[in-house]
Scaffold this active site. Structure first.
Site, mmCIF file in Angstrom:
data_model
loop_
_atom_site.group_PDB
_atom_site.id
_atom_site.type_symbol
_atom_site.label_atom_id
_atom_site.label_comp_id
_atom_site.label_asym_id
_atom_site.label_seq_id
_atom_site.Cartn_x
_atom_site.Cartn_y
_atom_site.Cartn_z
ATOM 1 N N GLY A 148 0.814 -1.218 0.000
ATOM 2 C CA GLY A 148 0.000 0.000 0.000
ATOM 3 C C GLY A 148 0.841 1.260 0.000
ATOM 4 O O GLY A 148 0.552 2.222 -0.713
ATOM 5 N N CYS A 149 1.889 1.251 0.782
ATOM 6 C CA CYS A 149 2.746 2.441 0.892
ATOM 7 C C CYS A 149 3.528 2.690 -0.393
ATOM 8 O O CYS A 149 3.753 3.835 -0.783
ATOM 9 C CB CYS A 149 3.688 2.310 2.085
ATOM 10 S SG CYS A 149 2.787 2.204 3.646
#
EC number: 1.11.1.24
Length: 152
Positions: free
Chosen positions: A45-46
């Site tokens: 996600g990051c």
């Protein structure tokens, strides 16, 4: 309670991607800011979020804004992450969680995962938008739209 719209960006210092001292006062009052807190370098996600900010970075720059990513990772981790994904914006190391605490960024999943929150501030340093969502991709369009609104 975390910072909210109408609050001022607090003064803080940290080490940037290159190990240099970064001071928020150097940018507050000069340009709009997008400060996004994310859980960890090199997680799916990051990475998606960072690459999305990278891909639209010129749009933010064209509107006079600066993008700053903040996580608890070390300067060395940020250097690898930034280099691997060719991130053109500042990443700040918040290993002691002082900046996260100043902003009041919550933790998720029983306090195990640092929260993902984006703050957009106008040129004077007043927060105009806070977006708190673990959905990484949504942050970029929300931040860009907020910057466009204050520039129009």
């Amino acid at each position: 309670m975390g910072l909210k719209a109408g609050d001022k960006i607090p003064n803080f210092t940290a080490k940037d991607t290159n190990g240099n001292d970064f001071a928020s006062l150097d940018l507050i009052g000069k340009k709009p800011l997008v400060i996004y807190f994310y859980p960890k370098d090199n997680t799916p996600g990051c990475t998606t979020q960072a690459c999305s900010f990278r891909d639209q970075y010129e749009d933010f720059k064209d509107l006079g804004a600066e993008v700053i990513g903040v996580s608890g990772d070390s300067v060395e981790s940020h250097q690898k992450f930034s280099s691997q994904f060719k991130l053109p914006f500042i990443l700040l190391s918040d290993e002691d969680k002082k900046i996260r605490t100043l902003f009041g960024v919550p933790t998720n999943l029983f306090g195990l995962i640092p929260g993902r929150v984006t703050y957009v501030a106008d040129k004077s340093g007043t927060i105009i938008m806070v977006f708190d969502s673990m959905k990484a991709k949504n942050h970029i369009s929300k931040a860009l739209n907020a910057i466009k609104e204050i520039q129009s």
